[in-house]
Design an enzyme around this catalytic site. Structure first.
Site, PDB file in Angstrom:
ATOM      1  N   ASP A  65       0.146  59.859   1.149  1.00 39.33           N
ATOM      2  CA  ASP A  65       0.363  58.584   1.806  1.00 39.33           C
ATOM      3  C   ASP A  65       0.982  57.672   0.747  1.00 39.33           C
ATOM      4  O   ASP A  65       0.898  57.946  -0.459  1.00 39.33           O
ATOM      5  CB  ASP A  65      -0.939  57.998   2.366  1.00 39.33           C
TER       6      ASP A  65
HETATM    7  C1  BGC Z   1       0.484  54.303   6.003  1.00 40.03           C
HETATM    8  C2  BGC Z   1       1.165  55.546   6.564  1.00 40.03           C
HETATM    9  C3  BGC Z   1       2.656  55.317   6.620  1.00 40.03           C
HETATM   10  C4  BGC Z   1       3.147  54.983   5.224  1.00 40.03           C
HETATM   11  C5  BGC Z   1       4.637  54.717   5.171  1.00 40.03           C
HETATM   12  C6  BGC Z   1       1.100  53.841   4.684  1.00 40.03           C
HETATM   13  O1  BGC Z   1       0.620  52.591   4.310  1.00 40.03           O
HETATM   14  O2  BGC Z   1      -0.881  54.555   5.819  1.00 40.03           O
HETATM   15  O3  BGC Z   1       0.680  55.841   7.837  1.00 40.03           O
HETATM   16  O4  BGC Z   1       3.300  56.451   7.133  1.00 40.03           O
HETATM   17  O5  BGC Z   1       2.501  53.800   4.767  1.00 40.03           O
HETATM   18  O6  BGC Z   1       4.950  53.547   5.821  1.00 40.03           O
END
Ligand code: BGC
Length: 760
Positions: A231
């Protein structure tokens, strides 16, 4: 050139660079080796593509290109419709192709542990079976277009509070039965191209460096073939991450800090280059797979175009199959000739998506009010705003005045954006006070009142008994108004069912005492008793049960037939049931199958959903619905066996309209399963030994003389309850204190019983 050859030609620096993003949204390009810059984008219910090299954010604040916003997962899960999820996936996949996005960052399949989780709107259900089945369908849909997905957030990321550092402390059985199956099913049935690991720790170890999770479970047990990305910002120790199986560090590691860390570890031998090579190989396979898909289509002359209007229409069609009719005391559908008052800011500015990384720059938002004139005789007053909890007496007066002029009143209510979002959790389950106050005031007029709710997670409804209709619209995407109007005016028959329980009060929720943890330790003490598994086992009153939803027609159920595929039932059980539309309108029924374990082999929820099917029926039409169950449908995860276990014995099968409303029930017997034997050591319980049929002869001869001393020469069956229990629960080693048993004899018995066990 094969991938192995490409890797062979890469310098160490190039390999290291390949294992982190090139920027916010791209993998690293290497022109000389023919490796393109490959783009990934959020997801999950639309495309949040941020063009431009050095821009972008993971919180959904900065610019993204226009895209169609589909219903969020809280809504699509209510469809209980695999086919619909597949279609939505296909559309999103095609949009990705048109925008040259290689991986869509979704679906998000974390379990809704508490109604308070700020990100529940993005997650599917409190139930792992529904989650896995719908996620697999969505992934298969997206990937059918030659585009990858990234199932997220692996794993046990069920809250936003301290999400980047908290530890989700969960026992293995609960992980296996509740928090893993969404991922497991999707991986086994749909093989997503990538997996995104979560920020949090699991039992003290960050997901991003958890070898058990990313290697042993994900790859070895479930057979995941793609790459794991972090993530955004989830990497703590890059070397531990690589060793655990985390391939891609997203987004770019600013100033190459982590690149240097990897290099130093390779130079000092703490990380072997082979591990790095494996990660590079997994990343390249996916990057080049996407290129190959593009080439295949280009060769066929096939080009993808993002057709906004067509996709908006599809978003509307999907939304119409997601909303859940929760209450209808003969007030819906509305009639064209009725004078209806629309009240509430959400009629004009509906809330249709959540905040954070999934936030879409929507193409065209349609409100219910904008369509009102086409459907009937509608008057409007704002009453309360859609974006704040703001009590305004003038707005109230105007709303009451408008309501008085109408035959029926529809109040468009819900949670303003700031009430729930990625990044933080809610602290309560209430609607804004201004809405509750006005709803009560309007209900006092004594006219039929219908509430339309816009929210990503359950809310308390203090006025539930004073209104006559409730439509749960969830966050239904940019075409929300079209779906609402079609359902309110009966052009579409509502078919959504709740994929989560609405508890009466927050305090009833099983995670209540421990959500969202203190000192960043989050203890999942409720174990497998999550959602309806808890409420139903405790026979607790709820506001609306899991699986519940009304229709404008009626369905009847008959002819339940349960067939085992073989004598034992272990190769599968087929359940057939006839469903008939007995009402006046065509509609879709969601047939739900629950299994109850009657074998008493362990403590389990009273029932668990193990199959479901969406069936569309014209008035008067009947169809036979077939529901297949495999052995896993009957099993629980036994930590002693380190495996799934379905004991021999009876299982109840119930076909229902919700977890609280069963239409038909039947039973099935499983036999010839694995025998569970007690662990034999000096502390084995005598009761376990006495029950061990296969070792009976030996036990009678060897053990009974000592037991007889405890029972004063009487046979156990003659003893009273107290003596019986005393003997039953006594460890073998305790006979030392109550008979002439010696340590040597204990050791001999243990050894011989272990031998006997081996032969079983
Ligand atoms: C989120 C993810 C997301 C990623 C990219 C993170 O803060 O938890 O779900 O895909 O950011 O935007």
């Amino acid at each position: 050139m094969s991938i192995k050859e490409i890797i062979h030609q890469m310098t160490l620096d190039e390999k290291i660079a390949m294992c982190s993003g090139n920027d916010m949204w791209h993998t690293e390009p290497m022109e000389r080796l023919g490796i393109p810059r490959s783009m990934v984008s959020d997801g999950p219910h639309g495309l949040r593509k941020q063009p431009g090299k050095d821009s972008g954010d993971n919180l959904g604040i900065l610019y993204a290109v226009k895209a169609v916003c589909f219903p969020a997962a809280c809504a699509t899960a209510s469809s209980f419709d695999r086919e619909l999820m597949h279609q939505m996936g296909q559309i999103l996949g095609a949009e990705c192709r048109a925008e040259d996005v290689s991986v869509l960052l979704g679906p998000a399949v974390n379990i809704k542990r508490s109604p308070l989780c700020g990100r529940n709107f993005e997650y599917l259900s409190e139930d792992p079976y529904v989650t896995g089945e719908l996620a697999a369908a969505y992934i298969n849909g997206v990937q059918s277009q030659g585009v990858g997905t990234s199932i997220k957030h692996f794993a046990v990321n069920n809250q936003e509070t301290a999400r980047m550092s908290s530890s989700s402390n969960v026992d293995e059985r609960t992980l296996r039965e509740i928090y893993f199956p969404g991922f497991e099913t999707a991986i086994k049935k749909a093989q997503p191209w990538t997996v995104m690991c979560s920020y949090n720790k699991i039992n003290g170890i960050y997901a991003s460096e958890n070898k058990w999770l990313l290697h042993d479970i994900l790859r070895k047990e479930w057979g995941f073939e793609g790459y794991v990305m972090s993530d955004w910002g989830a990497v703590r120790n890059r070397v531990k991450g690589l060793l655990a199986g985390l391939d891609l560090d997203m987004p770019t590691s600013v100033k190459g800090v982590n690149d240097n860390v990897i290099k130093a570890a390779i130079n000092d031998g703490t990380l072997s280059e082979k591990v790095l090579d494996e990660s590079v190989e997994r990343i390249l396979k996916i990057v080049l797979r996407y290129e190959a898909e593009k080439k295949k289509d280009a060769d066929k002359g096939k080009a993808y175009v993002f057709d906004y209007d067509a996709d908006h229409r599809k978003a509307a069609e999907i939304a119409k199959q997601c909303m859940v009719l929760l209450k209808n005391e003969d007030v819906l559908p509305l009639k064209k000739e009725e004078k209806v008052a629309f009240i509430g800011g959400f009629a004009k500015s509906p809330r249709y998506q959540g905040g954070g990384s999934s936030h879409i720059n929507s193409y065209q938002v349609i409100s219910a009010l904008s369509l009102a004139a086409e459907y009937g005789d509608v008057i409007y007053a704002e009453g309360f705003p859609a974006d704040a909890d703001y009590m305004d007496e003038e707005l109230f007066e105007e709303a009451l005045h408008t309501a008085e002029k109408a035959e029926k009143i529809v109040i468009f209510a819900g949670l303003p954006d700031v009430f729930e979002s990625e990044g933080y959790d809610r602290s309560h389950m209430r609607l804004p006070a201004c809405q509750n106050v006005l709803i009560e005031k309007i209900a006092e007029l004594g006219k039929p009142v219908i509430i339309v709710l816009h929210n990503g997670s359950p809310v308390e409804l203090p006025w539930v008994n004073r209104v006559q209709g409730i439509l749960e619209a969830y966050l239904c995407g940019e075409a929300v108004g079209e779906a609402e109007m079609d359902i309110l005016y009966g052009k579409v028959n509502p078919s959504g069912r709740l994929a989560e329980t609405f508890p009466k009060r927050l305090e009833d929720n099983p995670s209540y005492l421990h959500f969202a943890g203190k000192s960043k330790e989050v203890n999942y003490t409720e174990g497998v008793f999550m959602g309806y598994r808890y409420y139903d086992s405790k026979n607790m009153e709820v506001l609306f049960p899991f699986g519940f939803g009304l229709s404008y027609t009626t369905f009847s159920y008959s002819n339940l037939v349960i067939d085992k595929q073989d004598e034992t039932g272990r190769t599968g059980v087929r359940v057939c049931v006839d469903v008939t539309n007995t009402g006046p309108m065509a509609g879709k029924e969601i047939v739900q199958l629950y299994v109850s374990d009657k074998t008493e082999s362990t403590i389990r929820p009273i029932q668990e959903l193990k199959q479901f099917s969406a069936v569309y029926l014209e008035p008067g039409e009947s169809k036979t619905v077939i529901l297949e169950l495999d052995e896993r449908a009957f099993a629980w995860y036994d930590e002693e066996l380190h495996d799934w276990y379905a004991a021999d014995g009876t299982y109840k099968i119930s076909i229902g309209k919700s977890s609280r409303h069963m239409e038909l029930t039947g039973y099935v017997e499983l036999s010839d399963g694995r025998k569970k034997l007690p662990i034999i050591d000096e502390n084995v319980m005598l009761g376990d030994l006495l029950e061990c049929e296969k070792a009976k002869e030996y036990i009678e001869e060897k053990l009974f003389p000592y037991v007889n001393r405890v029972t004063n020469g009487n046979s156990l069956s003659e003893c009273d309850e107290m003596i019986k229990s005393f003997v039953y629960y006594m460890p073998l080693s305790s006979l030392r204190n109550f008979s002439t048993m010696t340590n040597e004899i204990i050791a001999e018995i243990v050894k011989e019983l272990q031998e006997i066990q081996k032969e079983l």
